[in-house]
Every structure is written in structure tokens, then in C-alpha cells.
Write a protein that holds these residues in place. Structure first.
Motif, PDB file in Angstrom:
ATOM      1  N   LYS A  46       0.834  -1.208   0.000  1.00 11.12           N
ATOM      2  CA  LYS A  46       0.000   0.000   0.000  1.00 11.12           C
ATOM      3  C   LYS A  46       0.866   1.255   0.000  1.00 11.12           C
ATOM      4  O   LYS A  46       0.502   2.262  -0.598  1.00 11.12           O
ATOM      5  N   GLY A  47       2.017   1.189   0.649  1.00 11.00           N
ATOM      6  CA  GLY A  47       2.912   2.326   0.659  1.00 11.00           C
ATOM      7  C   GLY A  47       3.675   2.507  -0.647  1.00 11.00           C
ATOM      8  O   GLY A  47       4.109   3.615  -0.971  1.00 11.00           O
ATOM      9  N   LEU A  48       3.827   1.441  -1.405  1.00 11.34           N
ATOM     10  CA  LEU A  48       4.599   1.496  -2.646  1.00 11.34           C
ATOM     11  C   LEU A  48       3.765   1.854  -3.869  1.00 11.34           C
ATOM     12  O   LEU A  48       4.294   2.316  -4.874  1.00 11.34           O
ATOM     13  N   VAL A  49       2.462   1.649  -3.817  1.00  9.95           N
ATOM     14  CA  VAL A  49       1.611   1.837  -4.992  1.00  9.95           C
ATOM     15  C   VAL A  49       1.356   3.306  -5.359  1.00  9.95           C
ATOM     16  O   VAL A  49       1.422   3.655  -6.545  1.00  9.95           O
ATOM     17  N   PRO A  50       1.080   4.218  -4.425  1.00  9.50           N
ATOM     18  CA  PRO A  50       0.730   5.591  -4.831  1.00  9.50           C
ATOM     19  C   PRO A  50       1.717   6.270  -5.780  1.00  9.50           C
ATOM     20  O   PRO A  50       1.265   6.905  -6.757  1.00  9.50           O
ATOM     21  N   PRO A  51       3.028   6.169  -5.589  1.00 15.12           N
ATOM     22  CA  PRO A  51       3.926   6.849  -6.537  1.00 15.12           C
ATOM     23  C   PRO A  51       3.848   6.305  -7.972  1.00 15.12           C
ATOM     24  O   PRO A  51       4.274   6.970  -8.911  1.00 15.12           O
ATOM     25  N   LEU A  52       3.294   5.110  -8.142  1.00 19.01           N
ATOM     26  CA  LEU A  52       3.187   4.524  -9.477  1.00 19.01           C
ATOM     27  C   LEU A  52       2.044   5.124 -10.287  1.00 19.01           C
ATOM     28  O   LEU A  52       1.981   4.939 -11.497  1.00 19.01           O
ATOM     29  N   ASP A  53       1.119   5.814  -9.601  1.00 17.59           N
ATOM     30  CA  ASP A  53      -0.017   6.447 -10.259  1.00 17.59           C
ATOM     31  C   ASP A  53      -0.754   5.449 -11.153  1.00 17.59           C
ATOM     32  O   ASP A  53      -0.958   5.681 -12.350  1.00 17.59           O
ATOM     33  N   ASN A  54      -1.123   4.317 -10.545  1.00 18.15           N
ATOM     34  CA  ASN A  54      -1.821   3.256 -11.270  1.00 18.15           C
ATOM     35  C   ASN A  54      -3.085   2.906 -10.480  1.00 18.15           C
ATOM     36  O   ASN A  54      -3.041   2.057  -9.582  1.00 18.15           O
ATOM     37  N   PRO A  55      -4.214   3.554 -10.787  1.00 16.19           N
ATOM     38  CA  PRO A  55      -5.444   3.325 -10.017  1.00 16.19           C
ATOM     39  C   PRO A  55      -5.896   1.863 -10.004  1.00 16.19           C
ATOM     40  O   PRO A  55      -6.417   1.369  -9.011  1.00 16.19           O
ATOM     41  N   SER A  56      -5.697   1.175 -11.091  1.00 10.35           N
ATOM     42  CA  SER A  56      -6.092  -0.231 -11.172  1.00 10.35           C
ATOM     43  C   SER A  56      -5.322  -1.067 -10.155  1.00 10.35           C
ATOM     44  O   SER A  56      -5.896  -1.884  -9.433  1.00 10.35           O
TER      45      SER A  56
END
Length: 194
Positions: free
Chosen positions: A154-164
Motif C-alpha cells: 500500500k505504501g509502494l503503490v501511490p507513486p506509481l499512479d496506477n489506479p487499477s
């Protein structure tokens, strides 16, 4: 008489002895000396005199061949960035047999942007990884590990800007939460884990 801040007090030593913590490690990057506490040296299967300091390559040689490139890359990246890190890996069949370890630490970079030292703690994960203990304890350990990993994701996903991907990780977090709740309820009522 004041206790030296460099020496742990009796309570800290007792707590570490009762935990999975194997102690501290330090890597003096410029001298390429990787030093460890005696329990960690034993877990790594280092010779008695080697705990005081060996080249990082010697420590890497003790890591399972499949995990070695990943760990070497992690140390290299940390030396470039000066960032904290946490990593799990296997070590080979030494005196104590195969073991799983976790290193947590950070690399300090001095004002001249040169890596000065990496240091941290090591933990023995072998009991949980090799299924020691009751089936219920093993299942609880596995559920806890899933929770730890989904929190990290959950901490790693936001910077990827991938809503899916964010939705998938959120959905996974909810399912793992349900699994943990089920296990807590079963433990409280004394039901067997299924």
C-alpha cells in the motif's frame, strides 16, 4: 555509576535473548568490513574470528545462491541512495541448517556524498518459515506476514499512479484483514483453525 550508552543494559539483553533478534551488524563501506554480533555470526556460519569484520563479499557468499544477487543489489542501491532498507533471505546449510534471516538497516552518507557506513539489526525468521510450531501458530504467522506485505505494498503503490493496481492492493488488504479477524475470533473462542 552510569551505564554506558554503547552497552545494552540487562533488560535489553534479556529481551533480545527471548526474541528473534540476532543482534546488530555494521558495514564500514570504505574499509569493506562487515561486522556482526556473535549470535548473528553464528547464524551466518562465520568462523569465530570473522564476526569482528569480513569483506561484504564473504557475507554474500554465505547467502543462498538464488537470493545472493538480490541482496548484493540491495546493498549497492542503498550505498548510492543512503536509504533505509529491509530484506529477507536464506542462508545455506551451515552448522545450524538452512535459515531465513531479515536484515533491517540504513546506509549513512557523509556530507561529501560518500557512503560512510551501513548498520542495522538482524532477525531469525527460520521458525516461522520452516513451519515449526503448531499448525495454528504457523497459519497465524503466515497471516501476519501477508498483512505486513500488503501494508508495504500500500505504501509502494501511490507513486506509481496506477489506479487499477491501487484498487487490487486495497481489495487484497481487505481480504487479508478478514483472514486476520477470522483467526483472532477463532483463537478467542478456542476453535481449531481450518
Amino acid at each position: 555509576m552510569a551505564v554506558s550508552p554503547l552497552l545494552p543494559d540487562a533488560e535489553l539483553v534479556a529481551a533480545l535473548d527471548g526474541s528473534a533478534c540476532l543482534g546488530a551488524w555494521t558495514h564500514d563501506v570504505s574499509a569493506d568490513l562487515f561486522s556482526v554480533t556473535a549470535p548473528l555470526g553464528c547464524a551466518l556460519d562465520l568462523a569465530p574470528g570473522e564476526s569482528a569484520g569480513v569483506p561484504l563479499a564473504r557475507v554474500l557468499s554465505l547467502i543462498h545462491a538464488e537470493d545472493r544477487p538480490r541482496i548484493a543489489g540491495l546493498f549497492a542501491a542503498s550505498q548510492e541512495e543512503g536509504s533505509p532498507f529491509e530484506v529477507e533471505f536464506r542462508i545455506g546449510e551451515g552448522r545450524g541448517g538452512a535459515r531465513w534471516l531479515r536484515l533491517m538497516g540504513r546506509t549513512d552518507i557523509d556530507a561529501g556524498r560518500r557512503t560512510a557506513r551501513a548498520r542495522g539489526l538482524a532477525f531469525d525468521l527460520t521458525e516461522g518459515r520452516l513451519g515449526r510450531g503448531s499448525p495454528a501458530r504457523q497459519a497465524q504467522w503466515q497471516a501476519n506476514q501477508l498483512a505486513d506485505h500488503v501494508i508495504a505494498m500500500k505504501g509502494l503503490v501511490p507513486p506509481l499512479d496506477n489506479p487499477s493496481l491501487a484498487r487490487l492492493v486495497d481489495r487484497l488488504a481487505v481480504e487479508i484483514g478478514f483472514e486476520l479477524a477470522r483467526r483472532v475470533t477463532q483463537a478467542a473462542t478456542g476453535d481449531a483453525f481450518h
